[in-house]
Design a protein around this motif. Structure first.
Motif, PDB file in Angstrom:
ATOM      1  N   THR A 298       0.842  -1.198   0.000  1.00  0.00           N
ATOM      2  CA  THR A 298       0.000   0.000   0.000  1.00  0.00           C
ATOM      3  C   THR A 298       0.873   1.242   0.000  1.00  0.00           C
ATOM      4  N   LEU A 299       0.718   2.067  -1.027  1.00  0.00           N
ATOM      5  CA  LEU A 299       1.474   3.315  -1.116  1.00  0.00           C
ATOM      6  C   LEU A 299       0.937   4.291  -0.074  1.00  0.00           C
ATOM      7  N   VAL A 300       1.824   4.851   0.752  1.00  0.00           N
ATOM      8  CA  VAL A 300       1.363   5.720   1.843  1.00  0.00           C
ATOM      9  C   VAL A 300       1.919   7.130   1.784  1.00  0.00           C
ATOM     10  N   SER A 301       3.104   7.338   1.178  1.00  0.00           N
ATOM     11  CA  SER A 301       3.657   8.693   1.213  1.00  0.00           C
ATOM     12  C   SER A 301       4.729   8.924   0.165  1.00  0.00           C
ATOM     13  N   ASN A 302       4.936  10.200  -0.112  1.00  0.00           N
ATOM     14  CA  ASN A 302       6.104  10.665  -0.850  1.00  0.00           C
ATOM     15  C   ASN A 302       6.916  11.482   0.132  1.00  0.00           C
ATOM     16  N   LYS A 303       8.043  10.919   0.556  1.00  0.00           N
ATOM     17  CA  LYS A 303       8.824  11.505   1.651  1.00  0.00           C
ATOM     18  C   LYS A 303       7.927  11.609   2.878  1.00  0.00           C
ATOM     19  N   SER A 304       7.718  12.832   3.412  1.00  0.00           N
ATOM     20  CA  SER A 304       6.871  12.983   4.603  1.00  0.00           C
ATOM     21  C   SER A 304       5.425  13.337   4.252  1.00  0.00           C
ATOM     22  N   ASP A 305       5.112  13.451   2.962  1.00  0.00           N
ATOM     23  CA  ASP A 305       3.764  13.805   2.527  1.00  0.00           C
ATOM     24  C   ASP A 305       2.884  12.560   2.495  1.00  0.00           C
ATOM     25  N   MET A 306       1.950  12.479   3.455  1.00  0.00           N
ATOM     26  CA  MET A 306       1.067  11.318   3.538  1.00  0.00           C
ATOM     27  C   MET A 306      -0.319  11.609   2.978  1.00  0.00           C
ATOM     28  N   THR A 307      -0.432  12.646   2.148  1.00  0.00           N
ATOM     29  CA  THR A 307      -1.732  13.014   1.567  1.00  0.00           C
ATOM     30  C   THR A 307      -1.805  12.667   0.081  1.00  0.00           C
ATOM     31  N   ILE A 308      -0.920  11.814  -0.391  1.00  0.00           N
ATOM     32  CA  ILE A 308      -0.884  11.546  -1.831  1.00  0.00           C
ATOM     33  C   ILE A 308      -2.121  10.796  -2.308  1.00  0.00           C
ATOM     34  N   ASN A 309      -2.859  10.136  -1.399  1.00  0.00           N
ATOM     35  CA  ASN A 309      -4.080   9.455  -1.826  1.00  0.00           C
ATOM     36  C   ASN A 309      -5.188  10.438  -2.183  1.00  0.00           C
ATOM     37  N   THR A 310      -4.983  11.742  -1.894  1.00  0.00           N
ATOM     38  CA  THR A 310      -5.952  12.771  -2.277  1.00  0.00           C
ATOM     39  C   THR A 310      -5.570  13.439  -3.599  1.00  0.00           C
ATOM     40  N   LYS A 311      -4.416  13.064  -4.137  1.00  0.00           N
ATOM     41  CA  LYS A 311      -3.955  13.662  -5.397  1.00  0.00           C
ATOM     42  C   LYS A 311      -3.368  12.594  -6.307  1.00  0.00           C
TER      43      LYS A 311
END
Length: 338
Positions: A298-311
């Motif tokens: 499950t992809l969860v983040s790009n570095k410390s950004d854990m909101t990638i599932n909204t974009k």
């Protein structure tokens, strides 16, 4: 007798290199003389070498034995002087091994290796960190740096350097420039938190000054000191009591969630957070998300950004560093780790 005693004392004090050369010269000379005297007995020079070595080792299989008077005299000479010389060489080897082990235990040996993890300041936390590192990858080597005078965790893959970790010489003994990362733990022997962070700041600045490319993680006692550490470009910070407090709150407010956080904090069982190599065919976050889901991650983040599932429709940046949650076997399959 006095001559033999003086000769023995000189041999004992002889340097290892000179003794090794003398031993080899004795064996080769004796083998050559034996072959010259008893050519018919030994047939080849190698057989005479074999005879000399078995005689010196007091084995004496009897498959070769001199038949002439000069040959028997030479054999007596080899037996008398060769056994003593061989015993001296063996004693030197034993002493060298013992000295190596003493120096290793005392942390006086320079580390020779690359891509290792350096642990600065020994404590129970440091031991747990080493166990976690080895459970993640048993092939990683760890170097401990501390001012204690004895190896604190003498196990395979664990090297110890004794000395002041703020000293450039000590860090170079640990081969800091070729290290994969360095973890600086708070010195538990200092009572005042400000002084603890002051020492950690000194250690971090020393590491960064000589090995800026090494990923540095520092344990900090007081959150207000984080700004000071950012000036020396420390990569990551761990607040000493922060994690425990936050886990306690999670447990109190979200019953059952503690097991999830505990599992993510330990790689010894279950799923964990892993860095995922970006594939050329992944253009957007959605491409990566769907591809990883199909493989069990499950992809969860790009570095410390854990909101990638909204974009998910946004393109993956060129400097992205993606992280996913999965178990160890799935991670190996995704990143082609052998």
């Amino acid at each position: 007798m006095h001559f033999l005693l003086r000769l023995s004392m000189k041999l004992v004090k002889m340097k290892n290199t000179a003794l090794a050369i003398g031993f080899i010269a004795f064996v080769l000379s004796a083998s050559t003389f034996a072959y010259m005297i008893e050519a018919e007995t030994f047939e080849t020079w190698f057989n005479s070498l074999y005879f000399v070595l078995t005689t010196m080792a007091t084995v004496g299989y009897g498959d070769y034995s001199p038949s002439t008077f000069p040959g028997k005299v030479l054999t007596i000479f080899i037996y008398v002087f060769g056994i003593g010389l061989l015993s001296l060489v063996i004693g030197k080897i034993i002493d060298a091994v013992a000295d190596f082990n003493r120096r290793r235990e005392a942390g006086r040996l320079r580390y020779q290796g690359k891509n290792h993890v350096i642990i600065v300041n020994w404590s129970k936390k440091a031991q747990y960190a080493i166990e976690e590192i080895l459970s993640t990858d048993p092939n990683i080597e760890v170097v401990i740096i501390d001012e204690i005078d004895k190896h604190p965790y003498d196990k395979p893959k664990i090297h110890f350097i004794s000395g002041d970790p703020s000293s450039i010489d000590i860090l170079e003994q640990a081969d800091i420039k070729n290290a994969r990362s360095a973890i600086v733990f708070a010195d538990a022997r200092i009572d005042e938190p400000a002084l603890v962070d002051g020492k950690s700041l000194l250690l971090a600045s020393t590491i960064e000054s000589i090995a800026p490319k090494v990923h540095t993680t520092v344990e900090i006692m007081m959150e207000k000191h984080i700004q000071n550490f950012k000036h020396v470009k420390v990569n990551d910070f761990v607040l000493s009591h922060d994690a425990v407090s936050r886990l306690a709150v999670r447990s109190a407010l979200n019953e059952g969630s503690l097991d999830i956080f505990t599992q993510l904090l330990s790689r010894q069982k279950g799923a964990d957070v892993y860095h995922v190599t970006i594939r050329p065919e992944w253009k957007t976050y959605e491409d990566a998300f769907l591809a990883l889901i199909k493989q069990g991650a499950t992809l969860v983040s790009n570095k410390s950004d854990m909101t990638i599932n909204t974009k998910l429709n946004q393109p993956i940046p060129t400097d992205a560093k993606l992280f996913a949650i999965c178990d160890g076997e799935v991670y190996k399959k995704i990143n082609n780790v052998v």
